[in-house]
Enzyme design. Structure first.
Site, short mmCIF file in Angstrom:
data_model
loop_
_atom_site.label_atom_id
_atom_site.label_comp_id
_atom_site.label_asym_id
_atom_site.label_seq_id
_atom_site.Cartn_x
_atom_site.Cartn_y
_atom_site.Cartn_z
N SER A 128 33.20 40.34 44.22
CA SER A 128 32.53 39.09 44.58
C SER A 128 32.70 38.05 43.50
O SER A 128 32.82 38.36 42.32
CB SER A 128 31.03 39.31 44.80
OG SER A 128 30.41 38.06 45.10
N LYS A 183 28.74 45.81 48.71
CA LYS A 183 29.30 44.44 48.80
C LYS A 183 28.87 43.77 50.10
O LYS A 183 28.53 42.59 50.13
CB LYS A 183 30.83 44.48 48.71
CG LYS A 183 31.52 43.13 49.01
CD LYS A 183 31.29 42.13 47.92
CE LYS A 183 31.59 40.68 48.24
NZ LYS A 183 32.74 40.30 48.97
N HIS A 186 25.36 42.72 49.70
CA HIS A 186 25.39 41.54 48.81
C HIS A 186 25.62 40.28 49.65
O HIS A 186 24.92 39.28 49.51
CB HIS A 186 26.50 41.70 47.76
CG HIS A 186 26.88 40.41 47.08
ND1 HIS A 186 27.66 39.45 47.68
CD2 HIS A 186 26.56 39.91 45.86
CE1 HIS A 186 27.81 38.43 46.85
NE2 HIS A 186 27.15 38.68 45.74
N ASN A 187 26.60 40.33 50.53
CA ASN A 187 26.92 39.16 51.34
C ASN A 187 25.79 38.82 52.31
O ASN A 187 25.51 37.65 52.55
CB ASN A 187 28.23 39.36 52.09
CG ASN A 187 29.44 39.25 51.16
OD1 ASN A 187 29.34 39.52 49.97
ND2 ASN A 187 30.57 38.86 51.71
N GLU A 190 23.29 37.09 50.40
CA GLU A 190 23.83 35.74 50.14
C GLU A 190 23.53 34.81 51.33
O GLU A 190 23.10 33.67 51.15
CB GLU A 190 25.33 35.87 49.88
CG GLU A 190 26.12 34.60 49.80
CD GLU A 190 27.63 34.90 49.71
OE1 GLU A 190 28.03 35.80 48.94
OE2 GLU A 190 28.42 34.24 50.42
P1 NBP Z 1 43.95 36.56 52.62
O1 NBP Z 1 42.79 37.30 53.14
O2 NBP Z 1 44.23 35.21 53.13
O3 NBP Z 1 45.26 37.47 52.83
C1 NBP Z 1 46.53 36.99 52.49
C2 NBP Z 1 47.35 38.10 51.86
O4 NBP Z 1 47.48 39.21 52.77
C3 NBP Z 1 48.75 37.63 51.56
O5 NBP Z 1 49.17 38.24 50.35
C4 NBP Z 1 49.53 38.17 52.74
O6 NBP Z 1 50.91 38.33 52.49
C5 NBP Z 1 48.89 39.50 52.93
N1 NBP Z 1 49.18 40.16 54.20
C6 NBP Z 1 48.78 39.86 55.46
BR1 NBP Z 1 47.78 38.41 55.91
N2 NBP Z 1 49.22 40.73 56.38
C7 NBP Z 1 49.95 41.62 55.70
C8 NBP Z 1 50.69 42.76 56.09
N3 NBP Z 1 50.72 43.17 57.37
N4 NBP Z 1 51.36 43.44 55.13
C9 NBP Z 1 51.31 43.04 53.86
N5 NBP Z 1 50.62 41.97 53.42
C10 NBP Z 1 49.94 41.27 54.32
O7 NBP Z 1 43.91 36.50 51.01
P2 NBP Z 1 42.68 36.22 50.01
O8 NBP Z 1 41.84 35.06 50.46
O9 NBP Z 1 43.30 36.20 48.67
O10 NBP Z 1 41.78 37.52 50.14
C11 NBP Z 1 42.26 38.83 49.88
C12 NBP Z 1 41.17 39.83 50.18
O11 NBP Z 1 40.07 39.59 49.32
C13 NBP Z 1 40.63 39.74 51.60
O12 NBP Z 1 40.34 41.03 52.07
C14 NBP Z 1 39.35 38.95 51.44
O13 NBP Z 1 38.42 39.22 52.46
C15 NBP Z 1 38.89 39.44 50.08
N6 NBP Z 1 37.99 38.55 49.37
C16 NBP Z 1 38.18 37.20 49.38
C17 NBP Z 1 37.33 36.37 48.68
C18 NBP Z 1 37.55 34.89 48.67
O14 NBP Z 1 36.71 34.17 48.11
N7 NBP Z 1 38.62 34.39 49.25
C19 NBP Z 1 36.28 36.91 47.94
C20 NBP Z 1 36.12 38.28 47.90
C21 NBP Z 1 36.98 39.08 48.63
P3 NBP Z 1 51.93 37.10 52.77
O15 NBP Z 1 51.84 36.26 51.56
O16 NBP Z 1 53.23 37.78 52.91
O17 NBP Z 1 51.45 36.40 54.01
#
Ligand code: NBP
Length: 477
Positions: A128, A183, A186-187, A190
């Site tokens: 988080s 987690k 937590h959300n 939130e």
């Molecule tokens: P995203 O949730 O937007 O995911 C994008 C990533 O997933 C890219 O690297 C993409 O690769 C890859 N991907 C996908 Br989509 N499908 C795929 C597949 N079939 N095979 C391999 N790679 C694949 O990214 P994020 O916002 O950085 O979040 C990552 C994780 O962290 C998520 O689970 C999210 O829920 C969690 N999270 C996010 C936050 C936040 O604030 N954003 C906070 C806490 C946790 P590509 O580049 O090739 O498309």
């Protein structure tokens, strides 16, 4: 170079987490389905530490020292399964897969079980703090085996946020899905925190008659007291922001339809399954959902109700003080409900979660970080078997002191027609727990009447049924 840890999935979260590891002196292998992202990371931030760019899964796995530590940071759901399927065959017993995405804990349990058969440690890990946290120190909630934490813990402790007393915001939460479960809650908390803050804002605006800029100042003052928290701090920032295009308060030019990604909803769904009353979190999820029903709201706009009468200036300040008390009391109830859900999950899945440690690792890095969590930690440290946060003496006394104001605020809200589902649900929960007798006795009578569902008596053991359709005598069931 052999890397101590690898990150696959280099969107905002993965990229920042990889940089965080590198900045802390770890050699990090980096990989992404689309290679351009990997190259961009190394080009832009390569100077921050040691990165080993890998184009293929095989290269990535070969770049890691053994036992391997492989962090998956891709979109939760099917992409996570796809990535696990791609990497698992390339790994060896003892290797660790850390899923840092927002996975549902039931998926984590399934994945952990499957990989355990292969001797691979699957470490479902809640992270988080958004992108900023991933880079500078998130709150980290790892599940999985004790062995995996022995290997990963020191690294996670290094990259995590630190609480004010210097303690790292990470702990081994418990086996398999425990980290993702915590987690999730937590959300949910939130969502409830945000809803309560929203209600406080609306009361200050519609009843007290303050402007967004004035309310921002009130929140800034609150942030120096017992409500001191990240969410109160950013609320003041958002409220004082002025839209450049119109010169209006930013909060007035944004559409009032809240969106959600699903973890709040999961918290409520699982609470329903576990039979835990998380009414405050549920109201927060429903409030977002209601706000999004544009047509329904439009069709309801003409319905009768009072128009909020703004208080005059002399009364407004005293009202604001009462709103602070109502907000604080409601917040205690939200956390009480959230920690109840963690207790129930821990019992159901034999996780043996230490509630004091959970409060401790939420003190820094994450969205709900707050001074208040120190107090929750202290409450559970003093009494790990505390039946409810409300049974902690300090919290009980604080609510006792706040309750008159809390009730008065709800009276004002009701008379003026300002919706306060979060404040109201919290007070109803509090009063229901306090009550000597609940109408549940009547409910049992009704159930027995129409369905012969039986009831228990206050004065004797056993189950009973009244012959409602006959002479209304009682029989033992
Ligand atoms: P995203 O949730 O937007 O995911 C994008 C990533 O997933 C890219 O690297 C993409 O690769 C890859 N991907 C996908 Br989509 N499908 C795929 C597949 N079939 N095979 C391999 N790679 C694949 O990214 P994020 O916002 O950085 O979040 C990552 C994780 O962290 C998520 O689970 C999210 O829920 C969690 N999270 C996010 C936050 C936040 O604030 N954003 C906070 C806490 C946790 P590509 O580049 O090739 O498309």
């Amino acid at each position: 170079t052999s890397a101590q840890i690898g990150v696959t999935g280099l969107a905002v979260m993965g990229r920042n987490l990889a940089r965080n590891f590198a900045r802390n002196g770890y050699a990090v292998a980096v990989h992404n389905r689309t290679v351009a992202r990997t190259n961009a990371l190394v080009e832009e931030f390569g100077h921050e530490g040691t990165f080993v760019a890998a184009e293929t899964a095989k290269e990535f796995v070969e770049a890691l020292e053994r036992p391997r530590r492989l962090v998956i940071m891709v979109k939760a759901g099917e992409p996570t399964d796809a990535v696990i399927q791609e990497f698992a065959p390339l790994l060896e017993p003892g290797d660790m897969i850390i899923d840092g995405g927002n996975a549902h804990f039931a998926d984590t349990r399934r994945r952990e079980r499957a990989l355990r058969e292969q001797g691979i440690h699957f470490v479902g890990t809640g992270v988080s703090g958004g992108e900023e946290g991933a880079l500078n120190g998130p709150s980290i909630m790892p599940g999985g085996s004790v062995e995996s934490y022995a290997s990963l813990g020191p690294m996670l402790e290094k990259i995590s946020a630190k609480a004010a007393d210097g303690a790292p915001c990470v702990t081994h939460v418990g086996p398999d899905g425990a980290g993702h479960f915590v987690k999730m809650v937590h959300n949910g908390i939130e969502y409830a925190d945000m809803q309560l803050i929203g209600e406080a804002y609306q009361l200050l605006r519609d009843v007290a008659g303050y402007s967004p800029a004035q309310i921002a100042d009130i929140f800034r003052t609150w942030n120096t007291g017992r409500l001191d928290s990240y969410l109160i701090e950013i609320t003041a920032e958002v409220l004082s922001h002025v839209d450049a295009a119109t010169g209006e308060p930013f909060v007035d030019v944004v559409q009032d339809r809240a969106e959600q990604k699903g973890t709040g909803r999961w918290t409520v769904q699982i609470a329903l399954d576990l039979g835990v009353p998380v009414s405050g979190i549920a109201e927060a999820v429903f409030a977002r959902s209601l706000s999004g029903h544009a047509a329904l709201r439009e069709a309801s706009r003409g319905l009768a109700g009072p128009t909020a009468q703004k208080l005059d200036e002399s009364e407004a300040a005293a009202f604001a003080d009462r709103v602070e008390q109502a907000l604080y009391a409601s917040k205690i109830v939200s956390y009480t409900q959230g920690f109840h859900e963690i207790t129930a999950g821990s019992d159901e899945y034999d996780w043996d979660i230490d509630l004091g440690s959970v409060a401790s690792i939420w003190r820094g890095g994450c969205i709900i970080r707050a001074a208040f969590l120190d107090r929750i930690r202290a409450a559970y440290d003093a009494r790990p078997d505390l039946p409810s946060l409300l049974s902690d003496e300090t919290f009980a006394q604080e609510i006792a002191a706040a309750q008159d104001s809390w009730r008065e605020v709800l009276v004002a809200a009701t008379l003026q027609g300002v919706p306060t589902p979060g404040f109201s649900a919290a007070l109803a929960y509090y009063d229901a727990l306090r009550a000597e007798r609940l109408p549940a006795a009547l409910t049992q009578g009704q159930r027995d009447f129409f369905g012969a569902h039986t009831y228990r008596r206050t004065d004797r053991e056993g189950s009973f049924h009244t012959l409602w359709g006959g002479d209304r005598s009682e029989v033992e069931a």
